[in-house]
Design a protein around this motif. Structure first.
Motif, short mmCIF file in Angstrom:
data_model
loop_
_atom_site.label_atom_id
_atom_site.label_comp_id
_atom_site.label_asym_id
_atom_site.label_seq_id
_atom_site.Cartn_x
_atom_site.Cartn_y
_atom_site.Cartn_z
N VAL A 13 43.62 43.53 45.04
CA VAL A 13 44.61 44.18 44.17
C VAL A 13 45.86 43.32 44.06
O VAL A 13 46.45 43.17 42.98
CB VAL A 13 44.95 45.58 44.70
CG1 VAL A 13 46.13 46.17 43.96
CG2 VAL A 13 43.75 46.50 44.57
N ALA A 14 46.29 42.74 45.19
CA ALA A 14 47.50 41.91 45.17
C ALA A 14 47.32 40.72 44.24
O ALA A 14 48.25 40.34 43.50
CB ALA A 14 47.82 41.45 46.59
N LEU A 15 46.14 40.11 44.26
CA LEU A 15 45.89 38.98 43.35
C LEU A 15 46.01 39.41 41.90
O LEU A 15 46.56 38.68 41.05
CB LEU A 15 44.49 38.42 43.62
CG LEU A 15 44.27 37.76 45.00
CD1 LEU A 15 42.81 37.37 45.17
CD2 LEU A 15 45.18 36.54 45.15
N LEU A 16 45.51 40.60 41.58
CA LEU A 16 45.60 41.10 40.21
C LEU A 16 47.06 41.38 39.84
O LEU A 16 47.50 41.03 38.74
CB LEU A 16 44.77 42.37 40.07
CG LEU A 16 44.87 43.07 38.71
CD1 LEU A 16 44.27 42.22 37.61
CD2 LEU A 16 44.17 44.43 38.76
N LEU A 17 47.81 42.02 40.74
CA LEU A 17 49.19 42.40 40.44
C LEU A 17 50.07 41.16 40.29
O LEU A 17 51.02 41.17 39.49
CB LEU A 17 49.74 43.31 41.52
CG LEU A 17 49.10 44.71 41.60
CD1 LEU A 17 49.72 45.52 42.74
CD2 LEU A 17 49.25 45.45 40.29
N ARG A 18 49.78 40.13 41.02
CA ARG A 18 50.56 38.90 40.85
C ARG A 18 50.31 38.28 39.49
O ARG A 18 51.19 37.67 38.88
CB ARG A 18 50.22 37.91 41.97
CG ARG A 18 50.88 38.27 43.29
CD ARG A 18 50.22 37.62 44.48
NE ARG A 18 50.13 36.17 44.36
CZ ARG A 18 49.53 35.39 45.25
NH1 ARG A 18 48.96 35.94 46.32
NH2 ARG A 18 49.48 34.08 45.08
N HIS A 19 49.10 38.46 38.98
CA HIS A 19 48.76 37.93 37.66
C HIS A 19 49.25 38.86 36.55
O HIS A 19 49.71 38.39 35.49
CB HIS A 19 47.25 37.75 37.56
CG HIS A 19 46.78 37.32 36.20
ND1 HIS A 19 47.02 36.04 35.70
CD2 HIS A 19 46.10 38.00 35.23
CE1 HIS A 19 46.51 35.96 34.49
NE2 HIS A 19 45.95 37.12 34.17
N ASP A 20 49.18 40.17 36.80
CA ASP A 20 49.55 41.16 35.77
C ASP A 20 50.30 42.32 36.43
O ASP A 20 49.71 43.33 36.76
CB ASP A 20 48.28 41.67 35.06
CG ASP A 20 48.61 42.61 33.90
OD1 ASP A 20 49.81 42.80 33.60
OD2 ASP A 20 47.67 43.16 33.30
N PRO A 21 51.61 42.18 36.64
CA PRO A 21 52.38 43.21 37.35
C PRO A 21 52.33 44.59 36.70
O PRO A 21 52.51 45.60 37.37
CB PRO A 21 53.81 42.64 37.34
CG PRO A 21 53.64 41.17 37.16
CD PRO A 21 52.44 41.01 36.29
N ASP A 22 52.10 44.66 35.38
CA ASP A 22 52.07 45.95 34.70
C ASP A 22 50.92 46.84 35.18
O ASP A 22 50.94 48.06 34.98
CB ASP A 22 51.96 45.75 33.18
CG ASP A 22 53.24 45.19 32.59
OD1 ASP A 22 54.29 45.30 33.26
OD2 ASP A 22 53.19 44.63 31.49
N GLN A 23 49.93 46.23 35.83
CA GLN A 23 48.80 47.02 36.33
C GLN A 23 49.21 47.94 37.47
O GLN A 23 48.43 48.78 37.89
CB GLN A 23 47.69 46.08 36.82
CG GLN A 23 46.97 45.34 35.71
CD GLN A 23 46.11 46.28 34.87
OE1 GLN A 23 45.66 47.31 35.34
NE2 GLN A 23 45.91 45.92 33.62
#
Length: 918
Positions: free
Chosen positions: A241-251
Motif C-alpha cells: 500500500v505504501a508503494l502505491l500511495l507514494r506513487h498516487d497519494p490520492d488513493q
C-alpha cells in the motif's frame, strides 16, 4: 556472487554463499517494533523460539532485530538463511557447519575455505555436535525460512540436532507455516516459545510507524483504521500500500476498497505464493476460494476429494494465508485479500466453473444450516430469485441469529424482495431496533399492499396469509415500542397474545415484553413481574440470549420506577454479562443494559461504578434498543458532570440528547432533557433563560394542561416537570406547588416510588420557597421514608444546600436512635459534607444572634442584598444589573432561603445581624 566458502571431498564439491551466513541488513535500516523485540528477548532463556506466519508478516525482519540486539549484548550468534534447494543433506550440513564454526568470528570478504559436505546423516550430525564442544557460553543459532527443508533429509538432520544439542545451544527458527520438524515433546516440556500470526499482526501505532518509515505520512485516522481492517495487521500488505500511495497519494481516500485483485497484491500472491505450489494445491485453493468458511465436508464437495481436512492442514503448514476459526482447527478462512485474489484467478481462468461452484456451495450450506452463507453463494451467481427464496424459507433462523440480516434484503432488487412479505416483515423488525422509523413505516405500507394482493389473487393458503397478517401487526407493535409511542401498545399486545398463539418463541415473548413496556409507561406496575415471567418462559426456549438483553432493557426501568433497585442491579448484571459474551465489551448490545446499570448505581450514590460503565458504553448506546437507555445514559452523565463541577460538559450532554431526540422523534427524551436543563439553569440563577425555554416549548398554559389524568404516561410527567420549572421561574409558586401535589398523589397511588420521590422533593422545595417550612419538612420526611429501603440517595444530594439545611433542621428537631429514616437522613447529611462549610460571605454569630445562614451567598446575591438594604425596588435593581424583574424576585427567594427570612423588610436587618452587611 558474494564471497564463497568451498568444501571439497571427492567426488563431492560444494560452494557456500557467504551472504547466507549473516543478516547483512543494518539494524538502523529496520523498522523498530519494540513490542515484538521485547517478546523475543523474553524467550532468550528458552532453548527454542519458533516464528511462524505466511509471507510478508515480518518474520525475517524480527529475527534480524533480535540477532542484532543479542550481538550488541555480547551474545554469540550464528545465522543461516535458507532457500529452495537447501534441503539436500550435504548442502545443508555444510552450511550449518560453516555457520557454527564462524560463531563470534567475522566472515571473510575474500578468499576461500575448504569444508567437507557429509553425505551420511549420522556423520553429518556427529560432525555438527563436535563443533559445539568446548566453550559452553550460550550460542543463538538463527535459521530463517526453515520451511524450505520440508520433507528432506536435511530437516531430519536439524530435528536430530535439536534433540541432541547441548543446553547452551538456542535455536531461533522461522517458518512460513507450521514447523516442518517435530517439536511436540519439547513443547510439552516448556522448551519452545511460539510466535505466530496473532502476535506478528501490526497494531495501529506500529502500522503508522511503518508507513512513516516508508515515506508515507499524514494518513487520516479513519482511512488508516479502514486499511488496518482490510489488511488485518499484515505488514507486507502495508508495504505494498505504501508503494502505491507514494506513487498516487490520492488513493489514501480509497483505502477501504483495497482489494486482493489490485495489481500490487495480485502480483505478489501470484509470484510469491500461488505459483510456488504444486498443481493439486493450486486447484484446491482456487476451488475453495469462494467460501467464507472452509469446512472439510463443503471443501470435499467442491473439490471432489475426500481428504480436505488434511489438505487444509497442509495449506496452513505451507503458510498459504489460511486462518483457523476454532481451537480444534476444523474450520478455516483465507485472509480476505488472498481470497479476493484467488477468486479473481478462478473467474479469469474458468468463470463457468466458478458459477457452478457457487451453486453447489449454496445447496451444501443450506444442509449445514449456514443460511446466510447459502444466500451469499446464490447471490454471487446473480440468481436473485433463489437468494430471496432462501431468506424467505429460513427467515426466522436468519433474522434471529444474524444481526445484520436486514442488509441482505437491501442487496436484493426491490421487485424481487417485495414478492416475499415474510422477508420484508423480518427486515422491518431489525430496522425498528435500529430506530429507522420512516423506512419501517414505508416498508409496512408496502408489505400491507402486497399482502392484500396475495390474498386477492389466492397466491398463498389462507392460514399462511393469516400468519403473515399477524406478523404485520407484530411489526406495527414493535414500531410503537421502539418509537416510544405507548398509546395503543397494550391493546395490540393483548390482541396478539389471544390471536397468535402459534407464534415463534421470540415473537411470542415480545408480546409480553411490549405489554410490560406499555404498563410501565402508564404507571401500571402491579403486572410487571407476571409479564416478566411470561416473557422469559418464551425467551428461555431460544438457543441464544440476545432477546434476553432487549427484554431486560425494558424490565430494568420498570423495576427502578417501582423502587426495586436490588432486583434491577442483579438482573442487569447477569444480562450484561450475557450481552458481553455475545458481542464483546464496548459494543451496542451490552450498552443497552450498561447505561441502565450506571443509572441505578448513580441513584445509590455509587458514582465510581456509574462512571466506569458510562465511559465504556455511553458512546455505543445510540445504535440499537429503546429510548430509555438514551434517557438513562445522557442524563446520568450530565448529572455526574454537574457533580464534578464541569457544567460545560453537563450541558453538552443535554445538547446531544436534544439532537438525538429531534432526529428520531423521541419526545420523552426531549422533555426529560429539557426538565433537567431547566433545573440546573434555575440553580445557576438563569431565570430568564428558563422563561424563554418555557415560552418556546409552550409551557406557560394553565396547570390543567399538564395535570395527571387517566391514562397519563411518563412523557406527560416530563412535560409537567418542565411546566413546574417555568412556573417557579415566573414566581407562580402556589400553582407549581398544587400541580406537584397532584402528581405526587397520582404516582404514590400507583406505587411509582422513584417518580413519587422526585415530586416529594419538588414539593419540599416549593414549600420552602413559599415560607412554609413545616410543610417542607413533612414532604421531606415522607420522601425519606420511601427512599430509605430502596437506597435512593442522589435524588436528595443533587438538590444542594437548601435540602441539606432541611435535613439538618429535621435531625436537630426530632432525631430518634434506631429510627431507620433518621439513620438514612444522617447518612445523607454525612455524604453531603455534614455541617455547611463557612464561606467568606458568612460570618460567625453569637448564640444570641440566632443560627448562622443556611448557604453561602454568591456575589450576585450579595449585590442584590446590598441594593435592597438601601431601599431600591426590584425594577430598579433589574435595570442596574441588566436583568428582568422576575429574575430579581427569584434571586431574592434564594437569599431569603439562605438567611432564614421570608419577607423583604427582614432581609437587610437579618444580614446585618449575621455580619454580611454593615
Amino acid at each position: 556472487m558474494n564471497s564463497l566458502f568451498q568444501t571439497q571431498h571427492a567426488p563431492l564439491q560444494l560452494s557456500l554463499i557467504a551472504s547466507k551466513l549473516c543478516p547483512f541488513t543494518a539494524c538502523n535500516s529496520l523498522v523498530p517494533f519494540p513490542r515484538l523485540l521485547k517478546r523475543m528477548m523474553e524467550s532468550s532463556t528458552i532453548p527454542m523460539a519458533l516464528v511462524q506466519a505466511p509471507p510478508g508478516y515480518g518474520k525475517t525482519g524480527l529475527l534480524k532485530q533480535y540477532y542484532q540486539q543479542l550481538k550488541q549484548d555480547g551474545a554469540r550468534t550464528a545465522w543461516l538463511s535458507l532457500e529452495d534447494g537447501d534441503g539436500d543433506l550435504p548442502h545443508f550440513s555444510a552450511y550449518l557447519k560453516a555457520t557454527l564454526e564462524l560463531v563470534g568470528q567475522p566472515i571473510p570478504v575474500n578468499g576461500l575455505l575448504t569444508r567437507v559436505g557429509e553425505t551420511s546423516l549420522s556423520k553429518a550430525l556427529t560432525a555438527l555436535l563436535e563443533l559445539l564442544q568446548g566453550d559452553q557460553s550460550p550460542i543463538y543459532l538463527f535459521i530463517d525460512d526453515v520451511h524450505h527443508l520440508a520433507g528432506s533429509d536435511a530437516v531430519r538432520c536439524l530435528s536430530m540436532l535439536i534433540e541432541r544439542a547441548p543446553p547452551h545451544l538456542h535455536f531461533v527458527l522461522s517458518f512460513r507455516g507450521e514447523p516442518c520438524l517435530s517439536v511436540a515433546r519439547q513443547r510439552m516440556q516448556g522448551l519452545v516459545s511460539d510466535i505466530n500470526v496473532r502476535e506478528l499482526r501490526l497494531g495501529h501505532e506500529e502500522a503508522l510507524c511503518l508507513l512513516n518509515h516508508l515515506g508515507v505520512e499524514s494518513v487520516p485516522e479513519e482511512q488508516l483504521r479502514q486499511l488496518q481492517n482490510r489488511l488485518e495487521g499484515w505488514a507486507g500488505g502495508l508495504v505494498l500500500v505504501a508503494l502505491l500511495l507514494r506513487h498516487d497519494p490520492d488513493q489514501v481516500y480509497n483505502l477501504a476498497n483495497f482489494s486482493g485483485e489490485r495489481r500490487q497484491f495480485s502480483e505478489f500472491f501470484l509470484q510469491d505464493v500461488l505459483s510456488r505450489q504444486p498443481q493439486d494445491i493450486r486447484e484446491f485453493l482456487l476451488h475453495t476460494s469462494i467460501l467464507d468458511r472452509l469446512d472439510a465436508d463443503v471443501c470435499n464437495a467442491l473439490t471432489g476429494r475426500l481428504d480436505s481436512q488434511a489438505r487444509l492442514r497442509d495449506c496452513e503448514s505451507r503458510g498459504l494465508f489460511l486462518m483457523a476459526m476454532d481451537e480444534e482447527q476444523k474450520s478455516y478462512r483465507y485472509h480476505p485479500l488472498f481470497a479476493e485474489f484467488l477468486k479473481r484467478e478462478l473467474r479469469q481462468t474458468n468463470e463457468k466453473l466458478m458459477l457452478q461452484l457457487h451453486m453447489v456451495a449454496s445447496e451444501l450450506l443450506i444442509q449445514t444450516g449456514d443460511y446466510v452463507g447459502a444466500f451469499n453463494q446464490a447471490f454471487a451467481t446473480k440468481d436473485y430469485l433463489r437468494a430471496a427464496e432462501i431468506i424467505d424459507t429460513y427467515n426466522v433462523e436468519i433474522f434471529s441469529s444474524y444481526v445484520n440480516a436486514w442488509a441482505l434484503v437491501d442487496r436484493l432488487p426491490e421487485d424481487i424482495a417485495m414478492r416475499f412479505p415474510a422477508i420484508i416483515l423480518s427486515q422491518i423488525w431489525q430496522l425498528e431496533v435500529r430506530w429507522q422509523f420512516e423506512t419501517c413505516r414505508t416498508l409496512l405500507e408496502k408489505a400491507r399492499l402486497r399482502l392484500n394482493q396475495i390474498e386477492r389473487d389466492h397466491l398463498l393458503p389462507r392460514e399462511r396469509i393469516q400468519t403473515l397478517r399477524n406478523e404485520w401487526l407484530h411489526r406495527e407493535l414493535m414500531l410503537g415500542m421502539m418509537g416510544d409511542d405507548p398509546s395503543t401498545i397494550q391493546s395490540q399486545a393483548q390482541y396478539l397474545q389471544a390471536n397468535y398463539s402459534d407464534a415463534a418463541p421470540l415473537v411470542k415473548g415480545s408480546f409480553y415484553t411490549a405489554e410490560l413496556y406499555a404498563r410501565r409507561e402508564h404507571y401500571q406496575l402491579d403486572e410487571v413481574e407476571r409479564l416478566n415471567t411470561l416473557s422469559m418462559e418464551c425467551l428461555n426456549r431460544l438457543p441464544h440470549e440476545a432477546a434476553h438483553v432487549f427484554h431486560n432493557a425494558v424490565l430494568a426501568p420498570a423495576r427502578l420506577l417501582a423502587g426495586r433497585t436490588h432486583a434491577a442491579i442483579q438482573a442487569l448484571t447477569i444480562a450484561l454479562r450475557s450481552a458481553v459474551n455475545i458481542s464483546g465489551h464496548g459494543s451496542p448490545l451490552p450498552a443497552m443494559l450498561a447505561v441502565h446499570l450506571a443509572k441505578v448505581h448513580y441513584e445509590r450514590d455509587e458514582l465510581q461504578q456509574a462512571r466506569v460503565l458510562l465511559e465504556q458504553y455511553l458512546h455505543q448506546a445510540t445504535y440499537i434498543g429503546f429510548v430509555d437507555q438514551a434517557i438513562a445514559g445522557w442524563l446520568t452523565c450530565a448529572r455526574i458532570s454537574m457533580f464534578d463541577g464541569d457544567k460545560a460538559n453537563a450541558f453538552r450532554m443535554l445538547d446531544e440528547a436534544d439532537v438525538f431526540a429531534n432526529e428520531h422523534g423521541f419526545e420523552r427524551l426531549r422533555l426529560f432533557s429539557l426538565a433537567e436543563r431547566m433545573k440546573w439553569l434555575l440553580r445557576q440563577g438563569e431565570v430568564d433563560e428558563v422563561i424563554r425555554l418555557g415560552r418556546k416549548n409552550k409551557l406557560r398554559g394553565p396547570a390543567s394542561d399538564v395535570a395527571p389524568q387517566k391514562g397519563v404516561s411518563t412523557r406527560d410527567e416530563a412535560r409537567a416537570l418542565c411546566w413546574v420549572r417555568v412556573a417557579q421561574a415566573e414566581d407562580r409558586l402556589p400553582e407549581a406547588l398544587n400541580l406537584a401535589k397532584l402528581w405526587h398523589r397520582h404516582l404514590e397511588a400507583a406505587n411509582a416510588i422513584r417518580s413519587a420521590l422526585r415530586w416529594s422533593v419538588i414539593i419540599a422545595h416549593l414549600a420552602l420557597l413559599t415560607g412554609d417550612q413545616r410543610a417542607a419538612q413533612r414532604a421531606l420526611r415522607r420522601a425519606l421514608f420511601q427512599a430509605a429501603p430502596c437506597g435512593f440517595i442522589r435524588v436528595f444530594l443533587d438538590e444542594g444546600e437548601w435540602l441539606v439545611r432541611l435535613l439538618r433542621d429535621q435531625l436537630q428537631a426530632a432525631k430518634l436512635d434506631g429510627e431507620p429514616v433518621d439513620a438514612f437522613a444522617s447518612d445523607l447529611l454525612e455524604r453531603a459534607g455534614g455541617e455547611i462549610p463557612t464561606s467568606q460571605a458568612q460570618a460567625a454569630v453569637s448564640p444570641e444572634q440566632g443560627s448562622a445562614i443556611f448557604g453561602a451567598l454568591n456575589s450576585r446575591e450579595l449585590d442584590i442584598l446590598e441594593m435592597v438594604s438601601i431601599g431600591m425596588l426590584n425594577r430598579e435593581i433589574g435595570i442596574k444589573l441588566g436583568m428582568t424583574e422576575g429574575s430579581i424576585k427569584w434571586y431574592l427567594q434564594q437569599i431569603y432561603d439562605k438567611i432564614g427570612v421570608r419577607r423583604r423588610s427582614q432581609a437587610a436587618e437579618r444580614a446585618r445581624q449575621l455580619g454580611i452587611l454593615r
